[in-house]
Design a protein around this motif. Structure first.
Motif, PDB file in Angstrom:
ATOM      1  N   VAL A  68       0.845  -1.191   0.000  1.00  0.00           N
ATOM      2  CA  VAL A  68       0.000   0.000   0.000  1.00  0.00           C
ATOM      3  C   VAL A  68       0.880   1.240   0.000  1.00  0.00           C
ATOM      4  O   VAL A  68       2.039   1.215   0.435  1.00  0.00           O
ATOM      5  N   PHE A  69       0.314   2.328  -0.510  1.00  0.00           N
ATOM      6  CA  PHE A  69       0.860   3.664  -0.281  1.00  0.00           C
ATOM      7  C   PHE A  69       0.081   4.215   0.898  1.00  0.00           C
ATOM      8  O   PHE A  69      -1.142   4.398   0.812  1.00  0.00           O
ATOM      9  N   GLY A  70       0.765   4.455   2.011  1.00  0.00           N
ATOM     10  CA  GLY A  70       0.101   4.959   3.210  1.00  0.00           C
ATOM     11  C   GLY A  70       0.255   6.459   3.339  1.00  0.00           C
ATOM     12  O   GLY A  70       1.304   7.025   2.995  1.00  0.00           O
ATOM     13  N   ALA A  71      -0.796   7.106   3.843  1.00  0.00           N
ATOM     14  CA  ALA A  71      -0.763   8.560   4.057  1.00  0.00           C
ATOM     15  C   ALA A  71      -1.378   8.869   5.418  1.00  0.00           C
ATOM     16  O   ALA A  71      -2.409   8.294   5.792  1.00  0.00           O
ATOM     17  N   TRP A  72      -0.739   9.784   6.142  1.00  0.00           N
ATOM     18  CA  TRP A  72      -1.193  10.139   7.482  1.00  0.00           C
ATOM     19  C   TRP A  72      -1.167  11.654   7.645  1.00  0.00           C
ATOM     20  O   TRP A  72      -0.203  12.316   7.240  1.00  0.00           O
ATOM     21  N   VAL A  73      -2.224  12.187   8.229  1.00  0.00           N
ATOM     22  CA  VAL A  73      -2.351  13.630   8.440  1.00  0.00           C
ATOM     23  C   VAL A  73      -2.607  13.873   9.920  1.00  0.00           C
ATOM     24  O   VAL A  73      -3.533  13.287  10.500  1.00  0.00           O
ATOM     25  N   ASP A  74      -1.806  14.726  10.526  1.00  0.00           N
ATOM     26  CA  ASP A  74      -1.948  15.029  11.952  1.00  0.00           C
ATOM     27  C   ASP A  74      -3.177  15.921  12.156  1.00  0.00           C
ATOM     28  O   ASP A  74      -3.216  17.068  11.698  1.00  0.00           O
ATOM     29  N   LEU A  75      -4.183  15.386  12.844  1.00  0.00           N
ATOM     30  CA  LEU A  75      -5.381  16.171  13.163  1.00  0.00           C
ATOM     31  C   LEU A  75      -5.465  16.486  14.649  1.00  0.00           C
ATOM     32  O   LEU A  75      -6.504  16.920  15.142  1.00  0.00           O
ATOM     33  N   ARG A  76      -4.368  16.306  15.369  1.00  0.00           N
ATOM     34  CA  ARG A  76      -4.353  16.645  16.791  1.00  0.00           C
ATOM     35  C   ARG A  76      -4.274  18.160  16.977  1.00  0.00           C
ATOM     36  O   ARG A  76      -3.655  18.863  16.184  1.00  0.00           O
ATOM     37  N   GLU A  77      -4.900  18.640  18.036  1.00  0.00           N
ATOM     38  CA  GLU A  77      -4.781  20.054  18.383  1.00  0.00           C
ATOM     39  C   GLU A  77      -3.306  20.407  18.547  1.00  0.00           C
ATOM     40  O   GLU A  77      -2.528  19.624  19.092  1.00  0.00           O
ATOM     41  N   GLY A  78      -2.922  21.582  18.080  1.00  0.00           N
ATOM     42  CA  GLY A  78      -1.548  22.014  18.275  1.00  0.00           C
ATOM     43  C   GLY A  78      -0.870  22.432  16.992  1.00  0.00           C
ATOM     44  O   GLY A  78      -1.462  22.401  15.908  1.00  0.00           O
ATOM     45  N   PRO A  79       0.399  22.808  17.086  1.00  0.00           N
ATOM     46  CA  PRO A  79       1.121  23.357  15.929  1.00  0.00           C
ATOM     47  C   PRO A  79       1.347  22.356  14.807  1.00  0.00           C
ATOM     48  O   PRO A  79       1.623  22.749  13.675  1.00  0.00           O
ATOM     49  N   GLY A  80       1.248  21.059  15.076  1.00  0.00           N
ATOM     50  CA  GLY A  80       1.450  20.059  14.041  1.00  0.00           C
ATOM     51  C   GLY A  80       0.221  19.769  13.211  1.00  0.00           C
ATOM     52  O   GLY A  80       0.287  18.965  12.265  1.00  0.00           O
ATOM     53  N   PHE A  81      -0.895  20.420  13.506  1.00  0.00           N
ATOM     54  CA  PHE A  81      -2.147  20.144  12.795  1.00  0.00           C
ATOM     55  C   PHE A  81      -1.954  20.327  11.282  1.00  0.00           C
ATOM     56  O   PHE A  81      -1.472  21.348  10.817  1.00  0.00           O
ATOM     57  N   GLY A  82      -2.320  19.284  10.523  1.00  0.00           N
ATOM     58  CA  GLY A  82      -2.194  19.334   9.070  1.00  0.00           C
ATOM     59  C   GLY A  82      -0.905  18.770   8.516  1.00  0.00           C
ATOM     60  O   GLY A  82      -0.759  18.656   7.288  1.00  0.00           O
ATOM     61  N   ASP A 163     -12.123  22.472   7.596  1.00  0.00           N
ATOM     62  CA  ASP A 163     -13.339  22.157   8.340  1.00  0.00           C
ATOM     63  C   ASP A 163     -13.184  20.922   9.219  1.00  0.00           C
ATOM     64  O   ASP A 163     -14.141  20.506   9.888  1.00  0.00           O
ATOM     65  N   ALA A 164     -12.004  20.318   9.235  1.00  0.00           N
ATOM     66  CA  ALA A 164     -11.787  19.114  10.045  1.00  0.00           C
ATOM     67  C   ALA A 164     -11.776  19.468  11.530  1.00  0.00           C
ATOM     68  O   ALA A 164     -11.300  20.539  11.925  1.00  0.00           O
ATOM     69  N   GLN A 165     -12.306  18.564  12.330  1.00  0.00           N
ATOM     70  CA  GLN A 165     -12.383  18.780  13.774  1.00  0.00           C
ATOM     71  C   GLN A 165     -11.074  18.359  14.436  1.00  0.00           C
ATOM     72  O   GLN A 165     -10.719  17.182  14.400  1.00  0.00           O
ATOM     73  N   PRO A 166     -10.319  19.301  15.033  1.00  0.00           N
ATOM     74  CA  PRO A 166      -9.077  18.897  15.708  1.00  0.00           C
ATOM     75  C   PRO A 166      -9.368  17.910  16.841  1.00  0.00           C
ATOM     76  O   PRO A 166     -10.373  18.014  17.542  1.00  0.00           O
ATOM     77  N   VAL A 167      -8.482  16.947  17.011  1.00  0.00           N
ATOM     78  CA  VAL A 167      -8.638  15.939  18.057  1.00  0.00           C
ATOM     79  C   VAL A 167      -7.965  16.457  19.329  1.00  0.00           C
ATOM     80  O   VAL A 167      -6.765  16.733  19.331  1.00  0.00           O
ATOM     81  N   PRO A 168      -8.717  16.604  20.418  1.00  0.00           N
ATOM     82  CA  PRO A 168      -8.114  17.134  21.657  1.00  0.00           C
ATOM     83  C   PRO A 168      -7.217  16.104  22.316  1.00  0.00           C
ATOM     84  O   PRO A 168      -7.283  14.902  22.006  1.00  0.00           O
ATOM     85  N   PRO A 169      -6.368  16.546  23.250  1.00  0.00           N
ATOM     86  CA  PRO A 169      -5.532  15.586  23.992  1.00  0.00           C
ATOM     87  C   PRO A 169      -6.398  14.644  24.814  1.00  0.00           C
ATOM     88  O   PRO A 169      -7.582  14.920  25.064  1.00  0.00           O
ATOM     89  N   ARG A 170      -5.806  13.549  25.249  1.00  0.00           N
ATOM     90  CA  ARG A 170      -6.506  12.688  26.188  1.00  0.00           C
ATOM     91  C   ARG A 170      -6.859  13.494  27.433  1.00  0.00           C
ATOM     92  O   ARG A 170      -6.107  14.379  27.855  1.00  0.00           O
ATOM     93  N   ARG A 171      -7.966  13.166  28.045  1.00  0.00           N
ATOM     94  CA  ARG A 171      -8.470  13.947  29.164  1.00  0.00           C
ATOM     95  C   ARG A 171      -7.711  13.620  30.448  1.00  0.00           C
ATOM     96  O   ARG A 171      -7.217  12.499  30.642  1.00  0.00           O
TER      97      ARG A 171
END
Length: 453
Positions: A68-82, A163-171
């Motif tokens: 496979v060709f794998g692709a990953w996008v950081d959707l976590r809250e913070g400066p790495g988003f995207g 329009d993607a919803q950032p994923v917050p840190p674990r609570r």
């Protein structure tokens, strides 16, 4: 994210590999993420494209057959988003994908079996985030153009990155939020959306059903600042039951949750786990030897928490914070013209709740090794009588009005009194080696009085 090369051993029959080997992989830097579910996606044709999905759990992704060709996008809250990462994955590769990173792939060979381990069970109640495979901002270089690929209608409808919803840190859950330490933790940790504060009315750890009281997979840390601390009341039949329920039974329930979901459990302990007969400051590894019921329940709670793989036991002494406490009592007596008798054969250091909260935050944020840490004020140990005299002095009154007495003299004729350790000084070398500087107890006392108690 961590990309691994997996040794593949082949011969005329085919090949063999260790797809998941906890001991070897954690030694090489993979988080010990505790998988609980294994999923396989079989893809019949070249060009099948799936994603991009960010789930609230970590994944260990590999390929059993095909490529496979794998692709990953950081959707976590913070400066790495995207941020985007891509790699070609065949049976000789595997990749660790952290919680909140959107995962997608495109098959490069027919009959590709894409497999992944996850560390939480799939649930329709979990919160997911998505980004479109064709998003113009992330610009993933798919080998096969998406208009020629096999994609589900659902995946085609995912939102653009904007329009993607950032994923917050674990609570993080703070228990005992209305107590002295709970209020200090609120001041230290703040009101970020992923920090949750709970009183006993919000979450009673002694009640049945704790394991289903929250979606624990969304949490990363529990800070247990709740406890039964009425030392003398614990010597009564009713108080004994209450102390064991809060300090042992409830703690055992928390430990089961933390172990099941691989949460970090922070538990606050006490100098009362020792009998106070030492001739040097107590170290974290000294044998527990409590005197009274309260100390026995705290020692039992420590033993339970120590069995949790991710734990911090923060052992403290002579706690001062918001609400009623020894310093406020002495200041009130001084102001009202009352000359107290105060014990002079119990020696220790005051610890202010702001410093306990600061120390807990340091342990968590610095990722200090798990275990037991003494955390008290630093400086010269003092008796209760010496501290009382200092409070009188700081409030503008004659310290000689405080009369030192022995513990036996003070409690003579009184019943229902719990035994106290005579020596409560805790060694601070371990937490100082972890980078935390304890505040001087005498200086903190002066600041506390100057700021109006």
């Amino acid at each position: 994210m961590v990309l691994f090369d997996l040794p593949v051993h082949g011969d005329a029959r085919g090949w063999f590999k260790e797809n998941w080997q906890r001991e070897k992989m954690t030694a090489l830097g993979l988080p010990d993420f505790g998988p609980v579910q294994n999923n396989v996606s079989f893809n019949a044709e070249v060009g099948v494209t799936r994603g991009l999905h960010a789930e609230p759990w970590d994944k260990w992704v590999s390929v059993a057959t095909g490529r496979v060709f794998g692709a990953w996008v950081d959707l976590r809250e913070g400066p790495g988003f995207g941020t985007v990462f891509t790699a070609e994955i065949d049976p000789s590769k595997a990749i660790f994908v952290p919680r909140g990173v959107a995962n997608g792939f495109q098959t490069l060979e027919a009959g590709t079996a894409y497999t992944y381990l996850v560390n939480d069970h799939w649930s329709p109640d979990a919160s997911y985030s998505f980004v479109n495979l064709a998003d113009e901002t992330v610009r993933i270089p798919w080998p096969i153009p998406l208009d020629e690929a096999e994609i589900s209608d659902k995946d085609r409808a995912h939102p653009r990155l904007a329009d993607a919803q950032p994923v917050p840190p674990r609570r993080t859950l703070v228990l005992g939020a209305n107590g002295q330490l709970g209020r200090a933790l609120r001041a230290e940790l703040g009101e970020a959306p992923h920090i949750e504060y709970a009183t006993r009315a919000d979450l009673d750890i002694t009640a049945p059903g704790l394991e289903t009281a929250r979606r624990w997979g969304d949490y990363g840390t529990i800070i247990n600042a709740a406890a039964h601390t009425a030392v003398d009341a614990a010597e009564t039949p009713e108080g004994r039951a209450d102390a064991w329920a809060a300090n042992v039974t409830g703690v055992a329930a928390l430990a089961r949750v933390a172990s099941s979901y691989r949460l970090t459990l922070v538990h606050v302990s006490s100098d009362y786990v020792f009998d106070g007969t030492a001739d040097r400051p107590y170290r974290e590894d000294d044998p527990l030897c409590p005197l009274g019921v309260y100390g026995q329940t705290k020692a039992a709670g420590d033993a339970i928490v120590s069995a949790v793989s991710r734990h911090y036991i923060v052992r403290t002494s002579w706690v001062i914070g918001e609400g009623g406490n020894f310093v406020r009592t002495m200041a009130s007596l001084a102001e009202r013209g009352i000359d107290p008798s105060v014990v002079d054969d119990q020696v220790g250091r005051l610890t202010f709740t702001q410093d306990i909260a600061r120390g807990i935050r340091h342990l968590l944020e610095s990722a200090a090794p798990f275990g037991v840490y003494n955390l008290t004020g630093s400086g010269e140990p003092r008796s209760w009588a010496q501290i009382a005299a200092r409070v009188f002095e700081l409030t503008g009154h004659d310290p000689a009005r405080v009369t030192p007495v022995s513990t036996d003299e003070y409690y003579s004729g009184k019943t229902g009194i719990a035994p106290r350790p005579g020596y409560s000084v805790l060694d601070l070398a371990k937490i100082e080696a972890a980078g935390f500087a304890s505040a001087d107890a005498g200086q903190r006392l002066a600041e506390y009085v100057a700021n109006g108690l």
